[in-house]
Design an enzyme around this catalytic site. Structure first.
Site, short mmCIF file in Angstrom:
data_model
loop_
_atom_site.label_atom_id
_atom_site.label_comp_id
_atom_site.label_asym_id
_atom_site.label_seq_id
_atom_site.Cartn_x
_atom_site.Cartn_y
_atom_site.Cartn_z
N ASP A 60 0.86 -1.17 0.00
CA ASP A 60 0.00 0.00 0.00
C ASP A 60 0.91 1.23 0.00
O ASP A 60 1.35 1.69 1.04
CB ASP A 60 -0.87 -0.04 1.27
CG ASP A 60 -1.80 1.15 1.37
OD1 ASP A 60 -1.80 2.00 0.45
OD2 ASP A 60 -2.54 1.24 2.37
N ASP A 87 -17.80 3.69 0.19
CA ASP A 87 -16.48 3.45 0.76
C ASP A 87 -16.62 3.17 2.27
O ASP A 87 -17.74 3.07 2.79
CB ASP A 87 -15.59 4.67 0.46
CG ASP A 87 -14.11 4.31 0.37
OD1 ASP A 87 -13.68 3.42 1.12
OD2 ASP A 87 -13.38 4.93 -0.42
N ASP A 108 -10.52 -3.64 -0.75
CA ASP A 108 -9.41 -2.69 -0.76
C ASP A 108 -8.41 -3.15 0.31
O ASP A 108 -8.70 -4.07 1.09
CB ASP A 108 -9.98 -1.30 -0.41
CG ASP A 108 -9.03 -0.16 -0.74
OD1 ASP A 108 -7.91 -0.43 -1.23
OD2 ASP A 108 -9.42 0.99 -0.50
N ARG A 114 -7.72 -4.38 -5.09
CA ARG A 114 -6.53 -3.55 -5.30
C ARG A 114 -5.28 -4.42 -5.39
O ARG A 114 -4.43 -4.22 -6.24
CB ARG A 114 -6.38 -2.52 -4.18
CG ARG A 114 -5.31 -1.47 -4.52
CD ARG A 114 -5.30 -0.33 -3.53
NE ARG A 114 -4.81 -0.73 -2.24
CZ ARG A 114 -4.74 0.08 -1.17
NH1 ARG A 114 -5.14 1.34 -1.28
NH2 ARG A 114 -4.28 -0.36 -0.03
N ASP A 151 -4.40 4.23 -5.61
CA ASP A 151 -4.56 5.63 -5.23
C ASP A 151 -3.69 6.56 -6.07
O ASP A 151 -2.62 6.99 -5.64
CB ASP A 151 -4.27 5.80 -3.74
CG ASP A 151 -5.22 4.96 -2.91
OD1 ASP A 151 -6.26 4.52 -3.45
OD2 ASP A 151 -4.94 4.74 -1.73
N HIS A 198 -13.50 8.20 -8.89
CA HIS A 198 -13.31 8.06 -7.45
C HIS A 198 -12.57 9.29 -6.95
O HIS A 198 -11.87 9.95 -7.71
CB HIS A 198 -12.52 6.77 -7.17
CG HIS A 198 -12.42 6.42 -5.72
ND1 HIS A 198 -13.41 6.68 -4.81
CD2 HIS A 198 -11.44 5.79 -5.01
CE1 HIS A 198 -13.05 6.24 -3.62
NE2 HIS A 198 -11.85 5.70 -3.70
#
Ligand SMILES: *[C@@H]1O[C@H](CO)[C@@H](O)[C@H](O)[C@H]1NC(C)=O
Ligand SMILES: *[C@@H]1O[C@H](CO)[C@@H](O)[C@H](O)[C@H]1NC(C)=O
Length: 955
Positions: free
Chosen positions: A295, A441, A554, A614, A630, A688
């Site tokens: 991440d 979300d 996610d 993701r 992201d 998004h």
């Protein structure tokens, strides 16, 4: 969402108007030098390999060759297996003959046992063994000392293994340090101890066999075993500290590395996920490409740092061959790419001789993984579509998405409450904007407890879902894999009581910090855990859910805010006693797999799931869609969405998209509009936005801009039949939906590095505008003697040519290839489901020979009935003034009331008459118009059901 939202929040508290400077904090992530195995592997330089293959130990079964390899430096012996596989593939496995404990072999990625093909010894001398590989004329040369493998197609050397001598296999060894010596003297003992943490059900599934059931043959091998030398330790071998965390490394060093040389290849691709160009570059002087699911907060563009997912498949292409190297290993992996000319080895000289002297371009690839075994599939092509098929035969094809999921998705962090959802949904109707799915979300949950709803903001989720359902729309809600540690939370209690959490090295539940605060992580590598997780999606378990609600996974790298590198400790322990180190890159795949299973089960196995993930690994294509995480509202991020999705497409993951508008930061209106235009032509199409950004629904940017966005959305919806047909082909043949130009034009070297334009299927070329204030752009149309038509103006272009195309804010440069037929549904509607019975227009674009072909796939759009032949697969063929429609699925049954309302023929001379022949009817004449300037015929209202066979004749 990325980990450090809290940090951004702090920055924004100081000055809400300040745009934080976006850049990754590199110090959070290891460089190769900081990852001790990568440092050790890389320190090992090309040269003569210290390994020799003991040719006298060779054992050949029908489809498998086994040979002992001995490292003359330390006398450790390895077992090499070479498998002949059907369809121009081979598999090479290297493992220790007698490891102290079993080494991890990746499960659940291959869809079955690959079909074997015969190996036959063709010749042998003192130092070489020659084998035929399968029926396709490939040969394998095994050289004894120094060990190397060479694969030839006819007389051409296509690939060499260990030709640079970089085979580096760290055998497991006993711990020497006192601390653990007191606890247990050998790694084997420790392994047994850790395994007893887990109940006996760990015996149920495939496990790697214990090393001692392999009996090395030959005295030489036995001697080697005896004289095994003790080796010196290096820092980082038995524990490794990064930032404030120390990885305890109970089993010590275990890395594996191997090199592959590709003579004649200058272009290599794949090994996503990196925010970099499609064509891989040489890593000499930089870090290798890293594959370690992470991440990464505010990822940086144009570098080789790891991102959220990994697929260890590399492709190589030149005008003669396309090849693939699939390195099946789920541990942290680094890949070095270098480029030089063929070396001075014997084979190098032979090659020079064979190819007429001179320097041959060559790419060398070096794979390095922290643990596991060497298990690599060589996909020998020779064409791009052969390689796609070969890889698909191993890991499966893209799941056929439900039709709605190819429409437009509206997301933000967060739609605040039920009123907000209702208003945004109504906004799309009010402004005539088509859309299919609204997303929720993390804030929709009760305190980040997944599978629950915030009782104040979402008190009546079923009412909300019912409103959407009436409009034939869907919702996606997020379900992340970190579970809030809270004794009042059902999900947590059940997982804990079933002992389903990942453990620390000491046997307690592993805890980390994530959105809910203190969280634990379900062990998705455990099949029982996955079954239980799946059962949580049934309607009686997931309260408030309905059949038009789907799921988003996610943070499944997994993200652990306080972990080193923002993920789980490598010495955490999974089902079967395996360390997290071994399974890391698989975790995200398992989360999506279990979630997709859940959606399948809740419908009694009838409905196709939709799950966005993701994190991913090889095989993730079987479970749904992937997005590029992201990104940021910057022009370079818009540009990057193309190579990132192309790289994913090349490795089997066709259902890819990037956050439209950019996740972080606030896009200027021009960027937002351009992003909609580009996104409309990428497979997964979702807007998004970050929690801290201003609202950006399409109607908030003025009427003109909204009109531009509407046009982009309408183009997307008009082409849904084409998209769906491409996804059907991806399912059946493994061909990517979005593809680099070189896949369609494999002989055109000028396309090999192109990643600012691409093909959708074989018929559309897309070159979105990705520059600010663009007045025009350079477009390349490939294909000797081919023609292309601008899909908006119908203007014709001869190819190959590069030309400057002026653009306005309305422009989305897209070209239909002469020789193709594309079915479209041109009536604007508010969702894809509303278009289910709409009529089609056939766009027939003629090539220089006055011909064109195309297909249309059609089914109910949501179930698995297509597996029972309930679908239409239509072929359209225009040749010599006749357009014929026939079935490619003669036994197929699918009823539709959709008919053909128009046929547009582009690039044709004016006919005197056009007639229709339909089986069982007499010939009728059709009305048409002719546009002289565009050489375009419009046939109006042929009124033929799309399922009918017919002929339209131009005279
Ligand atoms: C295997 O390769 C040969 C050429 O080397 C090619 O003719 C053949 O079509 C390939 N077969 C498959 C199944 O890819
Ligand atoms: C299209 O029709 C022509 C003429 O009947 C035929 O020769 C050709 O093979 C057909 N092409 C395809 C792809 O079916």
């Amino acid at each position: 969402m990325a980990a450090a939202r809290r940090l951004l929040g702090v920055a924004l508290m100081f000055n809400i108007c300040l745009i934080p400077v976006l850049s990754v904090d590199r110090s959070n992530f290891k460089t190769c030098d900081q990852s001790s195995f990568c440092r050790r592997q890389r320190k090992f330089q090309p040269g003569s390999s210290s390994y020799r293959a003991v040719l006298g130990s060779a054992k050949l079964n029908a489809d498998k060759l086994e040979i002992q390899l001995i490292d003359d430096k330390n006398q450790v012996s390895l077992l090499l297996e070479v498998h002949g596989l059907d369809g121009n593939m081979t598999r090479i496995k290297i493992n220790e003959v007698k490891p102290l404990k079993p080494r991890y072999e990746v499960p659940d990625v291959l869809i079955g046992t690959p079909r074997p093909a015969n190996l036959q010894v063709k010749g042998q001398d003192d130092n070489t063994l020659e084998l035929s590989l399968g029926e396709q004329g490939h040969k394998l040369l095994v050289t004894g000392t120094p060990f190397r493998l060479d694969i030839l197609a006819g007389q051409d050397l296509v690939l060499s293994v260990n030709s640079r001598g970089l085979l580096y296999f760290e055998h497991l060894r006993e711990r020497k340090d006192t601390l653990s010596a007191k606890v247990s003297s050998a790694v084997g003992n420790m392994w047994h101890k850790v395994k007893t943490l887990f109940s006996s059900d760990s015996e149920k599934t495939d496990k790697p066999s214990e090393g001692d059931d392999v009996n090395p043959e030959g005295e030489e091998v036995a001697k080697a075993e005896e004289s095994k030398k003790t080796e010196d330790d290096e820092p980082g071998m038995w524990d490794e500290t990064f930032k404030t965390h120390t990885d305890s490394k109970p089993y010590g060093p275990s890395s594996v590395g191997l090199d592959f040389s590709l003579p004649g290849f200058e272009h290599v691709y794949g090994i996503p996920e990196h925010a970099d160009y499609m064509k891989l570059r040489t890593t000499e002087g930089t870090d290798p490409y890293r594959l370690y699911n992470l991440d990464v907060f505010q990822y940086e563009l144009y570098n080789t740092m790891a991102l959220y997912g990994s697929v260890p498949l590399l492709l190589a292409h030149n005008i003669h061959h396309t090849l693939g190297i699939f390195w099946l290993n789920a541990a942290e992996t680094w890949v070095d790419i270098s480029s030089n000319t063929a070396g001075k080895t014997l084979l190098g000289k032979m090659l020079q001789y064979m190819q007429g002297g001179g320097e041959t371009p060559q790419t060398d690839v070096r794979w390095m993984s922290e643990s596991g075994i060497i298990d690599v599939f060589l996909l020998l092509g020779p064409t791009p579509s052969d390689v796609f098929r070969q890889y698909a035969s191993l890991t499966g094809t893209q799941a056929l998405p439900p039709y709605f999921s190819l429409g437009y998705h509206q997301c933000r962090w967060n739609y605040n409450d039920e009123d907000d959802v209702r208003n945004v949904d109504a906004g799309f109707d009010e402004h005539d904007l088509p859309y299919d799915v609204i997303w929720l979300d993390i804030e929709h949950t009760d305190g980040k407890r997944y599978f629950t709803w915030d009782p104040h903001k979402f008190p009546n989720p079923k009412d909300m879902l019912s409103v959407l359902k009436e409009k034939r729309r869907k919702m996606v809600a997020i379900v992340d894999p970190h579970i809030k540690i809270d004794s009042a939370y059902k999900i947590h209690n059940e997982i804990r009581s079933r002992n389903f959490y990942v453990k620390t090295k000491d046997g307690s539940d592993y805890e980390g910090w994530c959105w809910p605060g203190s969280a634990a992580y379900p062990d998705f590598t455990n099949p029982e855990m996955r079954d239980w997780w799946s059962s949580m999606f049934s309607y009686d378990q997931y309260e408030g859910s309905m059949d038009n609600m789907f799921v988003w996974n996610d943070m499944n790298e997994p993200s652990v805010f306080n972990g080193p590198e923002v993920t789980m400790h490598k010495d955490a322990v999974h089902w079967g006693g395996w360390e997290h180190r071994e399974v890391h890159n698989l975790y995200g795949l398992y989360v999506q797999m279990a979630t997709a299973q859940g959606l399948l089960h809740r419908s009694g196995g009838k409905e196709r799931p939709f799950v966005l993930t993701r994190a991913f690994f090889a095989g993730s294509q079987r479970y749904g869609a992937v997005w590029t995480g992201d990104n940021a509202a910057e022009w370079d991020h818009l540009k990057m969405s193309i190579p990132m999705c192309l790289s994913l497409s090349l490795v089997g993951i066709s259902f890819c998209g990037a956050d439209v508008g950019g996740f972080f930061k606030n896009p200027e209106t021009e960027l937002l509009v351009r992003w909609y235009q580009a996104g409309a032509y990428q497979p997964f199409f979702r807007a998004h936005a970050h929690l801290d950004t201003p609202r950006r629904e399409p109607w908030l940017h003025g009427d003109d801009n909204m009109a531009l966005i509407r046009k982009a959305l309408q183009q997307r919806y008009a082409l849904l039949p084409y998209w769906y047909t491409l996804f059907y082909k991806a399912l059946r043949e493994g061909h990517p939906v979005m593809r680099p130009l070189w896949v369609e034009f494999p002989l055109d070297v000028s396309t090999f590095a192109m990643d600012n334009q691409y093909m959708l299927g074989s018929a559309l070329l897309v070159h979105p505008v990705t520059e600010a204030s663009a007045r025009g752009l350079q477009i390349y149309l490939p294909g000797n003697g081919e023609v292309w038509y601008d899909i908006h103006s119908y203007q014709k272009y001869n190819a190959p040519q590069t030309f400057y195309s002026p653009v306005t804010m309305e422009s989305i440069p897209v070209f239909q290839r002469g020789g193709s037929i594309i079915p479209r549904r041109d009536r604007p509607r508010r969702s894809s489901d509303c278009m289910r019975d709409d009529p089609f227009t056939l766009y027939v674009a003629l090539n220089m020979q006055g011909e064109a072909q195309g297909e249309l796939y059609l089914d109910d759009g949501h179930s698995y009935n297509y597996e029972q032949n309930e679908f239409l697969y239509r072929a359209f063929n225009y040749s010599a003034g006749k357009l014929t429609a026939s079935s490619l699925n003669l036994n197929g049954e699918f009823k539709t009331s959709s008919w053909i309302e128009r046929i547009i023929i582009i690039g044709a001379a004016k006919p005197r008459s056009i007639t229709l022949n339909l089986i069982g009817y007499s010939e009728t004449s059709l009305e048409f118009e002719y546009d002289q300037a565009m050489s375009m015929i419009t046939v109006r209202k042929p009124s033929i059901n799309i399922a009918s066979d017919f002929t339209v004749t131009l005279r």
